[in-house]
Design a protein around this motif. Structure first.
Motif: not given
Length: 266
Positions: A190-201
């Motif tokens: 699962p590439a959900d919010t707890t496993h996929l970190y994106l750069n929000t800056k």
């Protein structure tokens, strides 16, 4: 792309290996240094861009389909090099899953672009001239193919109790498209919010460089996020990336560098 940390800072390689000279996607200003920190004294010290592009295409085994899309070939030098790295990583993971640290949950961390997904067609489509707008349009509307062999390696790890995390410099606005593409490429974790970190800056508690003003380098963002994952009780058994900035900074038992002669991210 490690874009990993926004690729507005990105520099494109002017040679088929990261260790040699690289240049920015736009023309250098007078006196600008290359990625090695040196200023060329003559044109003879600079690889010819046309020749380098042709070498990159040969390395990836460039093929063009009926719609004009460029693809790397499964029998290319690139695919063979990746397969060798994956073979070493697979052997290591098979040993690591049998010797997990007591009280720790095994995990692996991956970059997205050119570690999990191959940006080759995008690079050819824009003539290696990355812009945020063209990159976003591509990601939102097209799926990139998987890096050869990576879904099998990652899915094997997941099937053997290893939690999979992605850390990318892609912005939050590309989350849905990234999740869609990873699934389409064959990744089952699962590439959900707890496993996929994106750069929000944006200010983030575990990134001291993010507040009060965001000043994080790629290494600070990625290593700090890995440190956060460790604080959740995970042992990051392996970290995969195509840029050294994906891998520097610790917080992983072992790192595996994927090849990428197309661009350089400090």
């Amino acid at each position: 792309m490690a874009v990993r940390f926004r690729r507005t800072l990105r520099k494109h390689a002017l040679t088929a290996t990261v260790a040699t000279a690289v240049a920015a996607t736009t023309l250098y200003a007078v006196g600008a240094a290359n990625a090695t920190g040196s200023v060329p004294r003559s044109d003879k010290e600079i690889p010819n861009l046309t020749n380098v592009v042709n070498e990159i295409k040969a390395y990836y085994g460039d093929t063009v389909d009926g719609s004009g899309e460029h693809h790397a070939s499964a029998d290319s030098s690139y695919a063979k090099q990746v397969a060798g790295i994956e073979a070493r990583a697979g052997a290591y993971l098979r040993q690591a899953v049998r010797h997990t640290r007591p009280g720790k949950k095994p995990a692996i961390v991956l970059d997205v672009d050119d570690t999990s997904l191959l940006t080759y067609n995008y690079e050819l489509e824009v003539g290696f001239n990355y812009t945020p707008a063209s990159n976003d349009a591509y990601i939102q509307n097209k799926n990139m193919r998987a890096v050869f062999g990576m879904p099998a390696l990652v899915n094997w790890a997941a099937d053997h109790g290893v939690t999979v995390f992605w850390i990318t410099g892609r912005p939050e606005t590309q989350r849905a498209a990234s999740v869609r593409n990873l699934a389409a490429a064959g990744y089952t974790s699962p590439a959900d919010t707890t496993h996929l970190y994106l750069n929000t800056k944006a200010p983030t508690a575990y990134l001291p460089c993010s507040a009060p003003t965001y000043t994080c380098t790629t290494t600070e963002y990625k290593s700090g996020t890995r440190g956060h994952i460790e604080s959740l009780g995970y042992d990051i058994t392996a970290n995969f990336g195509d840029q050294y900035s994906d891998l520097n900074g610790g917080h992983a038992d072992r790192s595996f560098k994927l090849p990428n002669p197309m661009y350089y991210l400090p």
